[in-house]
Every structure is written in structure tokens, then in C-alpha cells.
Design an enzyme around this catalytic site. Structure first.
Site, PDB file in Angstrom:
ATOM      1  N   GLY A 296      -3.942  37.582  20.630  1.00 20.98           N
ATOM      2  CA  GLY A 296      -4.952  36.711  20.603  1.00 20.98           C
ATOM      3  C   GLY A 296      -5.147  36.409  22.079  1.00 20.98           C
ATOM      4  O   GLY A 296      -5.323  36.528  23.070  1.00 20.98           O
TER       5      GLY A 296
ATOM      6  N   ASN B 234       2.806  42.280  25.267  1.00 20.92           N
ATOM      7  CA  ASN B 234       3.969  44.229  25.508  1.00 20.92           C
ATOM      8  C   ASN B 234       3.353  44.682  23.847  1.00 20.92           C
ATOM      9  O   ASN B 234       3.470  46.255  24.741  1.00 20.92           O
ATOM     10  CB  ASN B 234       4.709  43.154  24.858  1.00 20.92           C
TER      11      ASN B 234
ATOM     12  N   THR C 215      -1.511  37.439  28.160  1.00 16.83           N
ATOM     13  CA  THR C 215      -0.608  36.375  27.261  1.00 16.83           C
ATOM     14  C   THR C 215      -0.681  35.042  27.848  1.00 16.83           C
ATOM     15  O   THR C 215       0.200  35.371  29.093  1.00 16.83           O
ATOM     16  CB  THR C 215       0.796  37.308  26.731  1.00 16.83           C
TER      17      THR C 215
ATOM     18  N   ASP D  13       1.448  33.407  26.481  1.00 17.42           N
ATOM     19  CA  ASP D  13       2.990  33.264  26.478  1.00 17.42           C
ATOM     20  C   ASP D  13       3.554  33.785  27.630  1.00 17.42           C
ATOM     21  O   ASP D  13       4.667  33.553  28.245  1.00 17.42           O
ATOM     22  CB  ASP D  13       3.320  33.600  25.099  1.00 17.42           C
TER      23      ASP D  13
ATOM     24  N   MET E 186       2.311  26.609  21.851  1.00 17.25           N
ATOM     25  CA  MET E 186       2.909  27.426  21.359  1.00 17.25           C
ATOM     26  C   MET E 186       4.132  28.089  22.519  1.00 17.25           C
ATOM     27  O   MET E 186       4.249  27.722  23.666  1.00 17.25           O
ATOM     28  CB  MET E 186       1.440  28.590  21.653  1.00 17.25           C
TER      29      MET E 186
ATOM     30  N   ARG F 221       6.021  31.177  20.880  1.00 16.45           N
ATOM     31  CA  ARG F 221       7.249  31.732  19.275  1.00 16.45           C
ATOM     32  C   ARG F 221       9.495  32.329  20.796  1.00 16.45           C
ATOM     33  O   ARG F 221       9.760  31.299  20.118  1.00 16.45           O
ATOM     34  CB  ARG F 221       7.519  32.837  18.882  1.00 16.45           C
TER      35      ARG F 221
ATOM     36  N   TYR G  24      -4.373  25.986  18.210  1.00 21.28           N
ATOM     37  CA  TYR G  24      -5.717  27.156  18.986  1.00 21.28           C
ATOM     38  C   TYR G  24      -5.854  26.617  20.303  1.00 21.28           C
ATOM     39  O   TYR G  24      -6.427  27.047  21.374  1.00 21.28           O
ATOM     40  CB  TYR G  24      -6.143  27.269  18.081  1.00 21.28           C
TER      41      TYR G  24
ATOM     42  N   GLN H 138      -5.160  25.082  22.734  1.00 22.11           N
ATOM     43  CA  GLN H 138      -4.352  25.697  24.535  1.00 22.11           C
ATOM     44  C   GLN H 138      -4.252  26.811  24.984  1.00 22.11           C
ATOM     45  O   GLN H 138      -4.576  26.933  26.174  1.00 22.11           O
ATOM     46  CB  GLN H 138      -2.779  25.445  24.378  1.00 22.11           C
TER      47      GLN H 138
END
Lengths: 405, 405
Positions: B14, B109, B137, B139, B181, B183, B296, B298
Site C-alpha cells: 500500500g 514486512n 508502512t 501501520d 485502518m 488490521r 483510503y 488517511q
């Protein structure tokens, strides 16, 4: 003789990024006049007035007012109440009780109507009273205005969002649907078009409430773009309706909520986006389809503001005080475009704005009804302000194949 | 002796707001070395490598590279493909065919694992080859890193969004739920907490995937906040699961989509937000409840970027070239925090990062599991960069009642 007394300012309806500029413009300008004995602010709009819930803004520092001016959303807090005649009469009685002689109400077309009715009771009571409506709305749907304060900043958010989404979708592929605010007027959805820089940039399709939305045409449009570019970005207004005037969000068969006015709730739910995404997946058999509903972010996001919008919002507040206190007239402040790009402000009769809705003119919508025209982009560009970021692409040449040659 | 040959750079997974800074850092630094014969970029990540789809970035101007660096989302375009052993071997063969001796892969990763496998084939073939993974990332879930490039800008978006939404909700009342977002790791959702300035500011509740989500506890929490403040703002991660590890979005009973890895699709759908909003409406009998799914916006919003994140993303790209070309070593670049606020970069073994996920540490989550700690806020603050807007409130005194006294 000067009309001596207090000023009252209030804010109504949905917040914008610059509504506090108008508040501060009206307050600071009012504080300059010796005949103004105090400047009050009502909390929660008309609710604060009938409940006699006022702040003394004469006792607020200039520095803090300037800080508040730069903060989005109504600093005096807001309300969704649309006062009836009785409510307006009560408002007038409270204002009279406080010797309020100047009333500035910042809001959309409903607020303009409220100002009109309150003013009517002042006339009946033979109480000298100046009442001015200060425009604001992210929807840009007020009559008599070239555009309204609040719209430029919200439009900047929408254009920035689609610019980013376009880059994301270009990298990842698939179909993306962004659902934008606007029940009857498509101005905010149309702002997505400023994300287009390169010829293949999205949004490739823009659906507005001013045109009938037909599901088969929509799917045909998406397929055509997807076949051409391998991707497709759609901007769609939350307020789109089908040929029977049924909101498309209701066609999904999903549970919907209705507000006090009997209108289906459009914002704060992902139903329309999910419904359209599902149609594209199942009927066009495209696997990567995503829908985002921009929701409340577009009218309050901290740090996304148009400097042009800020300045104009400030000026409409100042002009309200000047018209009322210098000229002793009532009405609604309207923005007139005088050049590319410059504006002036005039006072228009309240009833020309009250409870009416301005829609996108035909010259701003393409013939197919699925995008905007360049006329619209030229109209909008100055409103989103300076420093709007530009996306750039690599232009390096392809390398000749040596393995698979 | 110097290792002479070409450099290949690619981007996977992403997009982020600063992933092109890393690309440009690696390209510009590589172009300084005389032993680098060319600098290529693969289009669409690993797909471009197996398809021999390269751009010659030696023939790109410095100015345009700098413009691209400031543009969000992968300029070389991306891919969701996770290469297996065979795929990696094909990638290696193509790279060998082009005399590529340095490979820099910017990604999460999974990308780190890809670099590890490709490197393995180079060793077997006794082909001298330096391969470096450059982290990115939104995340923030890479092992061995204090934080990852891309996170700071996405966190800034989330904090700005909740700052605005807090002001909006304060003016209008009700319950607001924002779905963020992430997971498995809650770092991005937790960034909402920086919107809190005044004690009654939202988000009042923050639900992370690191803690079990219980619907009854959630409703109890919301009721408590709503009873206290007359409003409530909730930040919730799209990845929250119940005690059976079932994604909460699946409990809604609504149709869900699964991706190629068998994971339920979380982003690009309003299902979770609508489900939670409906629970609050029906079980707590609160009328004004709104949910937005940030989707999306963000990770790609144009113009919302952390300057700290930009600089660090640039540096990890530069460091990749320096480690590979000066030091002739392989690995993954990791960010180490050396002060408040300063960082350094080290090279860590690929297998320490590959296919692992870093979660929020316990000290960043409160005991009740419904908010973050100040430790987390102190950790995050420098990462969102300078110029983060501040919200301000009116502090004017209340006016004594004269009518209803």
C-alpha cells in the site's frame, strides 16, 4: 442619532472550516463602535437565544479571538433547530430584554429565514433593530452569492482527497468510489474535478444531484473508463436521485434513518458507497472495488483550509457590522465576484436568500451529465486558495528488454 | 574492488504519503557512485521485475525527482502480489540478465521476505548481489523499528481528522464513530488521541486490535461518556476482534469480501462503522449517531504530511544505497530513536523483520483497554511533525440572565 445598544452574534447549522472567521470579523468590528454597549454571543444558535444563554465577547482578548478565528467548527456551538414563528417571537423578546439592537446570525438559507422573521417581530413592536444574515455553507447553495464562505475550504478538502486517491488508485488499480456531501446541490462533489492534472487522472466520472442517476448508465460509464485505463475513480454526491426522485441510497434496500424534517439521513453512513461498489463488483465483475464516504471530515478537518475562504469569511462578518451599524440597514450579506480574482460584498433582501436553494448551473455540467465542464474548474480554482499541492510523475524512459526480447 | 553494475529500485504494498521520498533518496544517492552503471526502477513492484518492465531513472532530472519525492503514493506503481520461491527465482534471473547488482525494495514486512528470498538465489548462483529492504508502512507494524516511514504522516491525518470531528461533534452533539485502518496493530487508530487538547475533548474512547472488543463493554463505555459530556467520540480500528478472534465487522451479518490471502476486506467499506452506530442508536437509544470510515484518505491525502516523516523516509532510502554500495552488506534498514527527538539508522538481518508483525506494547494501552496512555502520546508527538494545528475555544464569561432570572 446613533442607535445605541448591544450586539448579539450566533452561529447555526453545520460547521465549516471558516465560520469562526465570520464570528470574529463581526465581533472585532462591532467592538470598535462607541454606540455598541456590549457584544454578546449566543451558545448553540437560536437555542441559546431563547434560553438566554449568552457569552460576553467584549470580555475576550483579541489574541484569543484571532486563535478561535483559525479554528474550524462553530466556536459558539450550533443547533439544527429551525425556529417557527412562535420561537422567533420568543427570541425577539429575549433580545429586547437585553437591549440588543444588532443581531448577526451566521448560517445557511434557513438561518436567513430566521433573521427575516425575528426582524418582522421587531418591526411590529416598533423596536429599532438591525438584523443581518451572514452566509456560510459548505454546500455553496445560497442564492444571490457567487459562492459562500465555507465552500472553498471544503472544496479544497475534496480536491485534496481525490488527488491522493487518484495516486493511490493509479498505483493499486481497480475502481474507487468517493461519496461527497451535498443533498441538492452538487458544488462540493464537483470540486473533486480539481484533482485532475494529467489526462488519465481521476475522478473520471462525477455524478451530481442536479442530474438523474441511472444505474445502467453508471455501470456503462464505469466499464468504459475501466476498459480504457484499467482503473476508474468516481465522485458521487450523497444526494443523487433516480428518475422517480428516490434517493439512490434508498434503492439499496438497507435500513435508513430519517431526520426531523423527514429527509433520509445521508451523511454518517456508508450505505450509498457500499451499494454502488457492490453493483460494480457483481454486475461488471471487477474484483477490486472500494468505496469511501467522506462524511464529516470534509467540513471540519483541521489544517485543510483555503486562505481565500478565510479572508472572505472574515470580511462578510466585518461587513455585517459595518452595514448594520454605519448604514442601519437589514439584509443578507452576499459575495459578488468582480474579477479573476476579486470580490465585493453587497446587502441583499433576506427573502431573496431565505429557504431557497441554488443549484449548479447547466454550463458547469457536461452534456452526458457525468462530469463537470472547464467553466466550472475556472470558477472554482481561485476559491480553494493558494498552496494547493501538485502531484508529479516520473517521466523516465522505458528500458529495452534484454531477457524477453 | 568495487562491485560494478546496475541499481534496481521498486515499491511494494500500500502507498504512503512519503514512499517516494525513499525512492528518490535511493536513486539520487546511487547516482553519485561511479561503479553504478545505471539506476533502474521497476514498475508495479515485483510484477515489473518478472515482466522486465523497467524505467531508466538515470535519465530523470533531479528537479522532477524532487517533485516526485513530495508526491504521495508509489510513483513506480505498486502490487499486492506476494512472490513465492519460484517467483523470486524468476525475479533474480531477470535482474542477473540486466547486470543488476544492487536491489532496493521499499515495502512492508512481506517485501522484506521477498528481498530475503531473492538474495538467497543470488547466493546459490554465486552472483555477487546486494539486496536491501527499505521500510514503509502506515501501520507502523515492522519489528526492530522505533517507527516506520509513512506512519507519521498517516498519524497526522488521523489526528487532524479527529481534531476537526471533535470540534464538529462539540458544536452539534451526539455520538461519532471514526473507523481507522490497521488490521493487527493499533498504532494508527491510537494516533486519534493527539486530537485531545482540553479535558473534555475526544476521542473519548479508543479501541485497538490488541485488545478483545466486547460489545457490552463498548456500549457501557459510550453511555458513561455520553452521560458525562452529552456527546461521545470513538476511534476504532477496522481490525478489532471479539473474544473468539472474529472480526467485529463480521458480527454485523452483512456481506463481506475476502482478499486473496483469505482475510476479510476491511477498508473500502462502511460496514463496521454502520454496525457500531446502529448498536449505539438501538441499544442506548441515542438519536444522533454518525459513523465515518476513513478509508483510503488517511494514507494518500494530498497536503497532509509530516516533515519529520518526509526527512526520515528520504534518509532510509539514502542509507540503503550507502550500506549496499559503500559497505556491501544486505539487510533491512531500521529506525532507532536516539533522543527526543533524533534518530539513527542501522541495518538489521532481513529475517528479523520478514513476515512478522509488531503490535502496540502494553505500556501504550490503558488498563481498561479503551484508550491510550500518555506514554504513547509522548512517543507519537514528534513523528507527526511541525505545524500541527491547534484548536482554540472562546473563554468569555457568561452573561447574567435578566429575563429568566
Amino acid at each position: 442619532m446613533e442607535l445605541r445598544g448591544k450586539v448579539l452574534v450566533a452561529q447555526g447549522g453545520g460547521p465549516t472550516a471558516v465560520i469562526n472567521q465570520s464570528l470574529v470579523g463581526a465581533v472585532l468590528e462591532s467592538r470598535k463602535f462607541s454606540q455598541v454597549t456590549k457584544v454578546y454571543g449566543a451558545e448553540h444558535g437560536v437555542e441559546g437565544i431563547v434560553n438566554e444563554n449568552f457569552l460576553d465577547l467584549t470580555q475576550e482578548t483579541t489574541h484569543n479571538l484571532e486563535q478561535v478565528a483559525k479554528t474550524p467548527s462553530s466556536a459558539l456551538l450550533s443547533t439544527r433547530i429551525k425556529p417557527d414563528e412562535k420561537f422567533c417571537r420568543e427570541m425577539f423578546e429575549i433580545m429586547k430584554g437585553h437591549d440588543i439592537r444588532y443581531f448577526f446570525y451566521i448560517g445557511g438559507n434557513d438561518s436567513s429565514d430566521t433573521v427575516r422573521i425575528v426582524n418582522h417581530y421587531a418591526e411590529i413592536a416598533n423596536y429599532e433593530f438591525r438584523a443581518i444574515h451572514i452566509p456560510k455553507t459548505v454546500d455553496n447553495d445560497l442564492m444571490m452569492n457567487d459562492h459562500t464562505p465555507g465552500y472553498g475550504s471544503a472544496a479544497r478538502y475534496v480536491a485534496s482527497a481525490f488527488s491522493g486517491v487518484n495516486l493511490d488508485n493509479r498505483a493499486m488499480g481497480g475502481v474507487y468510489i468517493g461519496v461527497v456531501m451535498g443533498r441538492s446541490a452538487g458544488f462540493l462533489t464537483a470540486a473533486a474535478s480539481l484533482a485532475q492534472k494529467y489526462p488519465d487522472d481521476g475522478p473520471h466520472l462525477v455524478y451530481l444531484p442536479e442530474r438523474i442517476f441511472d444505474i445502467d448508465d453508471f455501470l456503462k460509464d464505469v466499464k468504459e473508463v475501466y476498459d480504457k485505463y484499467g482503473r476508474c475513480i468516481v465522485a458521487v454526491s450523497e444526494g443523487i436521485v433516480d428518475k422517480n426522485k428516490t434517493p439512490v441510497s434508498q434503492l439499496s434496500g438497507m435500513k435508513q434513518e430519517f431526520d426531523a424534517h423527514g429527509n433520509v439521513q445521508l451523511s454518517g453512513s456508508g450505505v450509498l458507497g457500499d451499494f454502488l461498489a457492490d453493483l460494480v463488483k457483481t454486475r461488471l465483475n471487477i474484483s477490486r472495488v472500494r468505496a469511501d464516504t467522506f462524511g464529516y471530515l470534509q467540513r471540519s478537518f483541521l489544517g485543510c483550509v483555503s486562505d481565500v475562504d478565510q479572508r472572505e469569511a472574515r470580511e462578510v462578518g466585518e461587513k455585517a457590522a459595518q452595514f448594520a451599524i454605519w448604514n442601519r440597514v437589514d439584509g443578507s450579506i452576499a459575495i459578488e465576484r468582480t474579477g479573476f480574482y476579486s470580490v465585493d460584498y453587497k446587502l441583499v433582501p433576506l427573502e431573496t436568500v431565505a429557504a431557497k436553494t441554488r443549484l449548479m448551473p447547466d454550463e458547469f455540467i457536461n452534456l452526458a451529465g457525468n462530469h463537470v465542464t472547464d467553466d466550472f474548474k475556472y470558477y472554482l480554482r481561485p476559491l480553494i486558495g493558494s498552496g494547493f499541492e501538485q502531484a508529479h510523475r516520473l517521466r523516465a524512459p522505458k528500458v529495452d528488454k534484454v531477457v524477453f526480447k
